[in-house]
Write a protein that holds these residues in place. Structure first.
Motif, PDB file in Angstrom:
ATOM      1  N   LEU A 163      30.266  32.400  28.268  1.00 34.81           N
ATOM      2  CA  LEU A 163      29.709  31.930  26.997  1.00 34.81           C
ATOM      3  C   LEU A 163      28.397  31.182  27.191  1.00 34.81           C
ATOM      4  O   LEU A 163      27.501  31.251  26.335  1.00 34.81           O
ATOM      5  CB  LEU A 163      30.717  31.022  26.293  1.00 34.81           C
ATOM      6  CG  LEU A 163      31.942  31.711  25.684  1.00 34.81           C
ATOM      7  CD1 LEU A 163      33.024  30.685  25.348  1.00 34.81           C
ATOM      8  CD2 LEU A 163      31.564  32.506  24.437  1.00 34.81           C
ATOM      9  N   ILE A 169      25.119  37.000  24.593  1.00 30.21           N
ATOM     10  CA  ILE A 169      25.673  35.989  23.679  1.00 30.21           C
ATOM     11  C   ILE A 169      24.600  34.987  23.269  1.00 30.21           C
ATOM     12  O   ILE A 169      24.396  34.712  22.085  1.00 30.21           O
ATOM     13  CB  ILE A 169      26.868  35.267  24.328  1.00 30.21           C
ATOM     14  CG1 ILE A 169      28.039  36.250  24.511  1.00 30.21           C
ATOM     15  CG2 ILE A 169      27.312  34.072  23.476  1.00 30.21           C
ATOM     16  CD1 ILE A 169      29.231  35.665  25.249  1.00 30.21           C
ATOM     17  N   LEU A 173      22.824  34.322  19.207  1.00 25.73           N
ATOM     18  CA  LEU A 173      23.075  33.120  18.428  1.00 25.73           C
ATOM     19  C   LEU A 173      21.766  32.453  18.042  1.00 25.73           C
ATOM     20  O   LEU A 173      20.803  32.463  18.810  1.00 25.73           O
ATOM     21  CB  LEU A 173      23.933  32.129  19.227  1.00 25.73           C
ATOM     22  CG  LEU A 173      25.343  32.594  19.615  1.00 25.73           C
ATOM     23  CD1 LEU A 173      26.011  31.553  20.508  1.00 25.73           C
ATOM     24  CD2 LEU A 173      26.199  32.852  18.382  1.00 25.73           C
ATOM     25  N   GLU A 177      23.251  27.517  16.101  1.00 29.72           N
ATOM     26  CA  GLU A 177      24.560  27.956  16.594  1.00 29.72           C
ATOM     27  C   GLU A 177      24.733  27.635  18.077  1.00 29.72           C
ATOM     28  O   GLU A 177      25.826  27.260  18.519  1.00 29.72           O
ATOM     29  CB  GLU A 177      24.727  29.452  16.336  1.00 29.72           C
ATOM     30  CG  GLU A 177      24.882  29.792  14.853  1.00 29.72           C
ATOM     31  CD  GLU A 177      24.806  31.277  14.575  1.00 29.72           C
ATOM     32  OE1 GLU A 177      25.294  31.715  13.514  1.00 29.72           O
ATOM     33  OE2 GLU A 177      24.239  32.027  15.414  1.00 29.72           O
ATOM     34  N   MET A 181      27.630  25.231  19.608  1.00 30.33           N
ATOM     35  CA  MET A 181      28.541  25.669  20.666  1.00 30.33           C
ATOM     36  C   MET A 181      28.557  24.652  21.810  1.00 30.33           C
ATOM     37  O   MET A 181      29.617  24.308  22.338  1.00 30.33           O
ATOM     38  CB  MET A 181      28.131  27.045  21.182  1.00 30.33           C
ATOM     39  CG  MET A 181      29.040  27.580  22.278  1.00 30.33           C
ATOM     40  SD  MET A 181      28.684  29.288  22.767  1.00 30.33           S
ATOM     41  CE  MET A 181      27.140  29.062  23.656  1.00 30.33           C
ATOM     42  N   LEU A 276      31.187  34.346  17.024  1.00 31.75           N
ATOM     43  CA  LEU A 276      31.440  33.963  18.409  1.00 31.75           C
ATOM     44  C   LEU A 276      32.582  34.788  18.998  1.00 31.75           C
ATOM     45  O   LEU A 276      32.525  35.215  20.155  1.00 31.75           O
ATOM     46  CB  LEU A 276      31.767  32.472  18.468  1.00 31.75           C
ATOM     47  CG  LEU A 276      31.793  31.817  19.849  1.00 31.75           C
ATOM     48  CD1 LEU A 276      30.411  31.880  20.490  1.00 31.75           C
ATOM     49  CD2 LEU A 276      32.248  30.371  19.745  1.00 31.75           C
ATOM     50  N   SER A 292      36.377  28.849  18.215  1.00 36.88           N
ATOM     51  CA  SER A 292      35.744  27.542  18.405  1.00 36.88           C
ATOM     52  C   SER A 292      36.751  26.514  18.918  1.00 36.88           C
ATOM     53  O   SER A 292      36.388  25.586  19.643  1.00 36.88           O
ATOM     54  CB  SER A 292      35.126  27.060  17.091  1.00 36.88           C
ATOM     55  OG  SER A 292      36.116  26.941  16.086  1.00 36.88           O
TER      56      SER A 292
END
Length: 359
Positions: A163, A169, A173, A177, A181, A276, A292
């Motif tokens: 991640l 990824i 985003l 965002e 995260m 996500l 999340s």
């Protein structure tokens, strides 16, 4: 006076609402009848005073074994209309479900059936001043959040690394965002505690180098906390500061801290969570209902591995405090304990490049 049997409870409920001039009341009777009749079948029409927790839990398990009557082509699969099928005995319904390999009732479907049953008992409680509603509060109904019932989903170290380092990824985003995260990763906070934050929630708690994020309630902005202990100030980790979070979060007091994710309904936060999940699945991360929240359980695991005091962990994560030392877990102690909980970032320079694209 001896308490009535469940069939008498239903008769009273039906008589009361069936004679109402409100068409919604009549519809309520038709909707609730099937679930309460199943309850009577399951308990053997026991007396109200004899109901106990095992009846409620057993009924929940019986509902889970029943098929979902809302699936397409249900009549063709079973030869019954959904309404007629629901009026069959429990044993017969389970038998047909097993023979035809029908889809099991969903967790929300089970929960709603329990609520309807509890509503009839709650009505009788109010009308007759009894205390026999064992379905209130309702037994928990697990959802599909994890593969194993009762197991809390959490990202493992490799998934967290993916991640934080995957170009696919990170590039998909927005900057807001990405910061959200990272804040989830470094605070273990719940998503709905973070996304409604405003500029005024960035606090200097006790002089320089003592910054924190204030988690609180403000219902007109859609801000809610789970319990009293959830209202807290979470220290901002040094790694977040080194990435430039204090510069990013330097906003006017009533401006959203994460503009892309802020609205009073929480819909934008929900969209981010789904996004996500989809991005993670593309990179081999396990699917989960609440991606999340996987950060929160990962952080709990990090604190336990670091063998930090329970009261400090509770204060950091907003858990109801169980430790006798809870009164001593001040902001400075919590911030100090958090310093060496997280491992070193896998690729700080890559994160900076995505967080500050203009530079």
């Amino acid at each position: 006076q001896e308490s009535p049997k469940l069939s008498e409870v239903w008769t009273s409920f039906e008589r009361h609402y069936a004679n109402s001039e409100n068409p919604k009341d009549k519809a309520k009777v038709a909707t609730y009848r099937s679930d309460f009749s199943k309850f009577i079948q399951h308990t053997g029409d026991t007396r109200l005073s004899m109901l106990n927790r095992s009846h409620a839990l057993g009924f929940r398990d019986a509902l889970r074994a029943l098929p979902d009557t809302t699936v397409a082509g249900f009549k063709e699969l079973t030869g019954f209309k959904a309404k007629d099928f629901r009026n069959l005995s429990l044993d017969r319904q389970c038998e047909i479900a097993s023979e035809e390999n029908l889809t099991a009732r969903s967790a929300p479907g089970v929960r709603n059936a329990l609520k309807r049953t509890a509503a009839v008992l709650a009505w009788f409680d109010r009308e007759h001043w009894t205390k026999f509603n064992v379905l209130n509060p309702l037994p928990d109904v697990p959802n599909a959040q994890s593969e194993k019932q009762g197991e809390a989903f959490q990202y493992d170290s490799e998934e967290t690394r993916t991640l934080l380092t995957s170009d696919h990824i990170l590039g998909s985003l927005s900057v807001d965002e990405l910061w959200c995260m990272l804040v989830l990763y470094y605070t273990g906070a719940r998503l709905r505690e973070i996304t409604p934050m405003l500029g005024e929630d960035l606090l200097i708690v006790d002089g320089p180098n003592s910054e924190g994020l204030h988690i609180r309630e403000e219902h007109e902005l859609g801000r809610k906390v789970k319990n009293k202990a959830s209202i807290r100030v979470v220290p901002i980790h040094e790694d977040l500061k080194n990435l430039g979070f204090l510069q990013y979060a330097n906003r006017k007091p009533r401006d959203p801290l994460f503009p892309d994710l802020w609205d009073t309904t929480g819909n934008r936060a929900g969209s981010f969570s789904k996004k996500l999940k989809a991005l993670g699945m593309e990179k081999g991360i396990r699917p989960t209902v609440r991606p999340s929240h996987g950060f929160r359980h990962h952080v709990i695991g990090l604190w336990r591995e670091a063998e930090k005091r329970q009261d400090l962990q509770d204060a950091y994560l907003g858990h109801a405090m169980r430790s006798q030392q809870a009164n001593y877990s001040g902001f400075k102690a919590v911030a100090k304990a958090a310093e060496d909980v997280w491992p070193e970032l896998p690729d700080k320079q890559k994160l900076i490049a995505y967080l500050w694209p203009e530079n």
